[in-house]
Design an enzyme around this catalytic site. Structure first.
Site, mmCIF file in Angstrom:
data_model
loop_
_atom_site.group_PDB
_atom_site.id
_atom_site.type_symbol
_atom_site.label_atom_id
_atom_site.label_comp_id
_atom_site.label_asym_id
_atom_site.label_seq_id
_atom_site.Cartn_x
_atom_site.Cartn_y
_atom_site.Cartn_z
ATOM 1 N N ASP A 37 19.881 18.571 -15.681
ATOM 2 C CA ASP A 37 20.609 17.317 -15.931
ATOM 3 C C ASP A 37 22.093 17.665 -15.999
ATOM 4 O O ASP A 37 22.556 18.166 -17.024
ATOM 5 C CB ASP A 37 20.099 16.716 -17.256
ATOM 6 C CG ASP A 37 20.698 15.351 -17.545
ATOM 7 O OD1 ASP A 37 21.416 14.813 -16.690
ATOM 8 O OD2 ASP A 37 20.440 14.824 -18.647
ATOM 9 N N HIS A 92 20.716 15.610 -25.569
ATOM 10 C CA HIS A 92 19.296 15.349 -25.826
ATOM 11 C C HIS A 92 18.535 16.597 -25.447
ATOM 12 O O HIS A 92 19.057 17.463 -24.726
ATOM 13 C CB HIS A 92 18.820 14.147 -25.001
ATOM 14 C CG HIS A 92 19.214 14.223 -23.542
ATOM 15 N ND1 HIS A 92 18.512 14.983 -22.627
ATOM 16 C CD2 HIS A 92 20.259 13.690 -22.855
ATOM 17 C CE1 HIS A 92 19.100 14.876 -21.437
ATOM 18 N NE2 HIS A 92 20.164 14.114 -21.543
ATOM 19 N N TYR A 128 34.845 6.542 -21.210
ATOM 20 C CA TYR A 128 34.720 5.549 -20.133
ATOM 21 C C TYR A 128 35.647 4.391 -20.440
ATOM 22 O O TYR A 128 35.419 3.650 -21.403
ATOM 23 C CB TYR A 128 33.270 5.063 -20.032
ATOM 24 C CG TYR A 128 32.288 6.226 -20.049
ATOM 25 C CD1 TYR A 128 31.919 6.864 -18.868
ATOM 26 C CD2 TYR A 128 31.782 6.712 -21.262
ATOM 27 C CE1 TYR A 128 31.051 7.955 -18.889
ATOM 28 C CE2 TYR A 128 30.923 7.791 -21.295
ATOM 29 C CZ TYR A 128 30.555 8.411 -20.104
ATOM 30 O OH TYR A 128 29.716 9.491 -20.135
ATOM 31 N N HIS A 136 14.748 13.548 -20.694
ATOM 32 C CA HIS A 136 14.950 13.328 -22.136
ATOM 33 C C HIS A 136 13.677 13.863 -22.774
ATOM 34 O O HIS A 136 12.687 13.149 -22.930
ATOM 35 C CB HIS A 136 15.165 11.845 -22.448
ATOM 36 C CG HIS A 136 16.427 11.302 -21.826
ATOM 37 N ND1 HIS A 136 16.657 9.980 -21.607
ATOM 38 C CD2 HIS A 136 17.548 11.938 -21.375
ATOM 39 C CE1 HIS A 136 17.852 9.818 -21.040
ATOM 40 N NE2 HIS A 136 18.401 10.996 -20.891
ATOM 41 N N HIS A 144 24.653 3.768 -16.297
ATOM 42 C CA HIS A 144 23.439 3.949 -15.492
ATOM 43 C C HIS A 144 23.611 3.406 -14.079
ATOM 44 O O HIS A 144 22.709 2.786 -13.515
ATOM 45 C CB HIS A 144 22.234 3.275 -16.181
ATOM 46 C CG HIS A 144 21.812 4.001 -17.420
ATOM 47 N ND1 HIS A 144 21.019 3.432 -18.383
ATOM 48 C CD2 HIS A 144 22.072 5.257 -17.848
ATOM 49 C CE1 HIS A 144 20.816 4.303 -19.365
ATOM 50 N NE2 HIS A 144 21.446 5.415 -19.062
ATOM 51 N N ASP A 204 0.820 -1.217 0.000
ATOM 52 C CA ASP A 204 0.000 0.000 0.000
ATOM 53 C C ASP A 204 0.853 1.266 0.000
ATOM 54 O O ASP A 204 0.399 2.335 0.398
ATOM 55 C CB ASP A 204 -0.967 -0.001 1.190
ATOM 56 C CG ASP A 204 -0.245 -0.135 2.513
ATOM 57 O OD1 ASP A 204 0.988 -0.383 2.487
ATOM 58 O OD2 ASP A 204 -0.894 0.017 3.558
ATOM 59 N N GLU A 232 26.957 16.754 -23.337
ATOM 60 C CA GLU A 232 27.507 15.829 -22.355
ATOM 61 C C GLU A 232 28.425 14.754 -22.938
ATOM 62 O O GLU A 232 28.141 13.557 -22.818
ATOM 63 C CB GLU A 232 26.369 15.152 -21.585
ATOM 64 C CG GLU A 232 25.264 14.564 -22.461
ATOM 65 C CD GLU A 232 24.250 13.767 -21.636
ATOM 66 O OE1 GLU A 232 24.678 12.947 -20.819
ATOM 67 O OE2 GLU A 232 23.040 13.989 -21.833
ATOM 68 N N ASP A 244 26.217 12.206 -11.798
ATOM 69 C CA ASP A 244 25.197 12.700 -12.729
ATOM 70 C C ASP A 244 23.927 12.834 -11.902
ATOM 71 O O ASP A 244 23.251 11.847 -11.615
ATOM 72 C CB ASP A 244 25.019 11.709 -13.883
ATOM 73 C CG ASP A 244 24.054 12.223 -14.952
ATOM 74 O OD1 ASP A 244 23.329 13.208 -14.683
ATOM 75 O OD2 ASP A 244 24.024 11.628 -16.047
ATOM 76 N N HIS A 296 27.618 6.942 -25.929
ATOM 77 C CA HIS A 296 26.312 7.613 -25.964
ATOM 78 C C HIS A 296 26.421 8.855 -26.842
ATOM 79 O O HIS A 296 27.504 9.197 -27.322
ATOM 80 C CB HIS A 296 25.840 7.963 -24.548
ATOM 81 C CG HIS A 296 26.801 8.807 -23.756
ATOM 82 N ND1 HIS A 296 26.984 10.153 -23.988
ATOM 83 C CD2 HIS A 296 27.637 8.490 -22.736
ATOM 84 C CE1 HIS A 296 27.865 10.621 -23.126
ATOM 85 N NE2 HIS A 296 28.295 9.638 -22.361
ATOM 86 N N GLU A 327 28.622 17.332 -18.183
ATOM 87 C CA GLU A 327 27.294 17.582 -18.763
ATOM 88 C C GLU A 327 26.732 18.912 -18.278
ATOM 89 O O GLU A 327 26.606 19.140 -17.075
ATOM 90 C CB GLU A 327 26.331 16.451 -18.369
ATOM 91 C CG GLU A 327 24.899 16.694 -18.841
ATOM 92 C CD GLU A 327 23.966 15.512 -18.600
ATOM 93 O OE1 GLU A 327 24.177 14.769 -17.617
ATOM 94 O OE2 GLU A 327 23.028 15.337 -19.404
ATOM 95 N N ARG A 375 32.495 12.160 -17.556
ATOM 96 C CA ARG A 375 31.463 12.843 -18.342
ATOM 97 C C ARG A 375 31.331 14.251 -17.780
ATOM 98 O O ARG A 375 31.405 14.446 -16.562
ATOM 99 C CB ARG A 375 30.117 12.114 -18.260
ATOM 100 C CG ARG A 375 28.995 12.843 -18.997
ATOM 101 C CD ARG A 375 27.748 11.986 -19.303
ATOM 102 N NE ARG A 375 27.011 11.561 -18.135
ATOM 103 C CZ ARG A 375 27.061 10.340 -17.614
ATOM 104 N NH1 ARG A 375 27.824 9.410 -18.161
ATOM 105 N NH2 ARG A 375 26.360 10.016 -16.548
#
Ligand code: GLY
Ligand code: MN
Ligand code: MN
Length: 434
Positions: free
Chosen positions: A267, A350, A384, A357, A239, A36, A380, A256, A346, A404, A402
């Site tokens: 972002d 975006h 890696y 996104h 990710h 719940d 960005e 990030d 990548h 960004e 990275r």
């Protein structure tokens, strides 16, 4: 945001729909986390863009030319017993007085009222395939009318996805939207600065995540997406959201993380050394990514096409990787064959807006679209180099970088909304040494 802004959007959308159409836009359903317990509620971006209405169990209807008012809202009825537990419900009266709704109805009555509103309209503007349960209800309402055609009812001839018209509108940000995005990016920049100052070897990644969260919440925002806080080898996992490892001196930390404010996302990514000093290899990779990012940002201006920043960043990263010995071979063939994707997997950015996104077409008639003032996007680039990367000397392993930033296209070029997040090696090292 001023209520007039939402009204302006509805008027604009109705003008494009024409008087033979009707638009149906449902609020996001509440989503269950376990038993719940529900996730914190987040309104549907399309619904909020048009209504500014934050409650679930609501459906907005736009009926251009309707005599008794073009903007209808189905929403929850006031219920004092419920409100003791969950807080105030807007209800129909305040929907009209506070949200510029022309006609408000209890959402429980929608099955009785909506088919009558649809009848006689040629087109139903509704985006199928997002919420399956609601799709069935829309189909059901239209079927009800179809069943009555022999008694003279006029059923709509087509469904039109709302996405095309609405997402083109959302793609170009108006001044009040840019103002919120500027505030959001600034808070995120402050959070990154705060994380750099808090970081030291021995802490866990989640402790740094807590520092970021503290800044977001202190400003009334939430993370726009699950924060990525990855030290050492975790900086190479795109990710990574586990954020559970211990931070070690000598490793890089890639963060990030960014805030969402009033339904607008930022972002932002920064990468810095856990102990405050870049090693030689870390410095080399970082400088390369920063050079690529700066060059890509310089390509963000009206008239350039969407892919230009990516092409520029890719060229610089490939040249740099050849120079550092991370890649071998011939430049043009590496770019053509996309061999650089071993380390840069990548794209360079975006669209950014209510969704991280964000919506909008990247190509028109098969061609990359031109950048226009009011478009917001991220820039960005990253590299890696995971442990075990074949043919790569060990000293480069576990370096994930990275950088960004959030930018909005202006008439002359672009504005970097997140510029307050430290970005150069000198800025980062001196902040962390202070
Ligand atoms: N944080 C998601 C992205 O950078 O696209
Ligand atoms: Mn991004
Ligand atoms: Mn990001």
């Amino acid at each position: 945001m001023d209520r007039s802004e939402f009204a302006k959007r509805r008027t604009e959308l109705m003008r494009m729909m024409g008087e033979d159409g009707i638009a149906i836009i449902p609020a996001a359903p509440p989503r269950r986390r376990n038993r719940d317990v529900f996730y914190p509620y987040r309104q549907s971006s399309d619904f909020f863009y048009l209504s500014g209405f934050a409650e679930p169990d609501a459906v907005a209807v736009l009926a251009p030319g309707r005599q008794h008012g073009e903007y209808l809202l189905f929403c929850r009825e006031r219920d004092l017993a419920k409100e003791v537990w969950d807080g105030p419900i807007v209800g129909q009266e305040r929907a009209v007085s506070d949200y510029r709704v022309d006609d408000a109805f209890p959402v429980d009555d929608i099955d009785d009222i909506l088919p009558g509103l649809i009848e006689g309209r040629r087109k139903v503007f509704y985006t199928m395939g997002v919420e399956a349960d609601f799709d069935h209800r829309v189909i059901g309402w239209v079927s009800q009318i179809r069943e009555r055609v022999r008694s003279g009812a006029r059923a709509p001839a087509e469904y039109v996805s709302l996405e095309h018209l609405l997402h083109e509108m959302r793609l170009i940000k108006a001044r009040p939207e840019i103002e919120i995005m500027r505030r959001a990016a600034n808070i995120s920049a402050q959070a990154h600065r705060h994380a750099m100052m808090a970081c030291r070897p021995g802490l866990h990644e989640y402790e740094i995540e807590a520092e970021l969260q503290a800044i977001f919440r202190r400003h009334g925002g939430w993370p726009a997406y699950p924060p990525i806080v990855g030290g050492g080898g975790n900086s190479c996992i795109l990710h990574y959201i586990e954020n559970s490892a211990t931070l070690r001196a000598g490793d890089l930390l890639l963060i990030d993380a960014a805030v969402e404010l009033d339904c607008y996302a930022s972002d932002v990514t920064r990468t810095f050394p856990v102990n405050g000093r870049f090693s030689g290899e870390q410095r080399a990779v970082y400088e390369l990514v920063l050079t690529a990012q700066r060059a890509a940002i310089a390509e963000v201006r009206p008239g350039n096409h969407w892919n230009q920043p990516h092409e520029t960043a890719t060229g610089i990263l490939v040249d740099g990787m050849l120079e550092l010995g991370l890649l071998r071979g011939e430049r043009d063939s590496i770019i053509e064959q996309r061999d650089y994707r071993r380390f840069f997997m990548h794209r360079t950015g975006h669209y950014l807006g209510m969704d991280v996104h964000d919506v909008g077409d990247y190509r028109i008639d098969g061609q990359w679209r031109e950048l226009e003032p009011g478009m917001a996007l991220t820039v960005e680039p990253g590299l890696y180099i995971a442990a075990g990367s074949e043919g790569v000397d060990e000293r480069w392993w576990n370096i994930g970088v990275r950088i960004e930033d959030d930018v909005v296209v202006t008439r002359e070029g672009c504005e970097v909304l997140s510029a307050n997040a430290p970005r150069t090696i000198d800025e980062i090292e001196s902040l962390m040494a202070s």
